[in-house]
Design an enzyme around this catalytic site. Sequence first.
Site, short mmCIF file in Angstrom:
data_model
loop_
_atom_site.label_atom_id
_atom_site.label_comp_id
_atom_site.label_asym_id
_atom_site.label_seq_id
_atom_site.Cartn_x
_atom_site.Cartn_y
_atom_site.Cartn_z
N ASP A 194 -7.20 -6.16 -4.77
CA ASP A 194 -7.12 -4.66 -4.23
C ASP A 194 -7.22 -3.88 -5.75
OD1 ASP A 194 -4.01 -3.80 -4.39
OD2 ASP A 194 -4.39 -5.72 -3.60
N GLU B 115 4.46 3.26 1.46
CA GLU B 115 5.38 2.79 0.77
C GLU B 115 6.48 3.92 0.04
OE1 GLU B 115 4.28 0.94 -3.10
OE2 GLU B 115 1.87 1.44 -2.14
#
Length: 253
Positions: free
Chosen positions: A56, A143
């Site tokens: 990613d 997150e």
Amino acid sequence: MKKEDIKQLLKKDWVVSVAFVAIFAILVFACWWAWLEFRTSPPYVDFNRYPIKGIDISRHNGMMNFEAIAEDDVRFVFIKASEGATHRDENFNLNYSKAVRAGLAVGAYHYFRFDVDGIVQAVNFCKVIGDSKLSVGAVIDVEDYGNATGVETEVIVEELSSMADYLSMKGHRVIIYTNKDGYYDYIYGRLGLYPLWICSFSEVPISAEWTFWQYNHRGRVKGIKGDVDLNVFSGSEKEWVEFIGLPADEYDK
């Protein structure tokens, strides 16, 4: 002590010093190499079980050679698209086009802000990805790190759910990215229907079903300067082909 004896003694000391430095340098190099190998491919990842590898990325990874990336056994890439209500990754379109040309399966991700309306964030995400074909999926990155504090959990979950529903309505396969804490705080028992992309640096990622596992933040891949996040898909080659929606006879990997 004679002058010749002193010279011989100094010569021996010099030889010993050089040998010591050489041995020390070899040990340092060996430790560095072992550390590099460990952080690139941690021993707890069974690639026979999880053969489909991916990365990613975002603009922070700079300019990348996606042909070299694909040649380094990388099969998929998640590309950052957006964040919050207005932020957009300036390299998304470039990274997307290069990844597609290199034959990589592509997903896009949005960093979810706890203090921003979920629909507003979904609209921002959709404007960035546009008509891009996301064979892997559209990811909501959930997150605590770098996020707003003091927002009630139920508010976060409500806005997260709204964003996921909007993306699903637009025809995207929604994937939730988070770590163990985020999973139990915001996902478990609430948004479990969506595929899970879990960040974990332990042998068993999580005691729940997951689809992608981000196992390393400091990996190395050809075509990228510096560190990059490494991931694996949870299934077999056959399951991967089915997941990205390609007929087996059209998939040349």
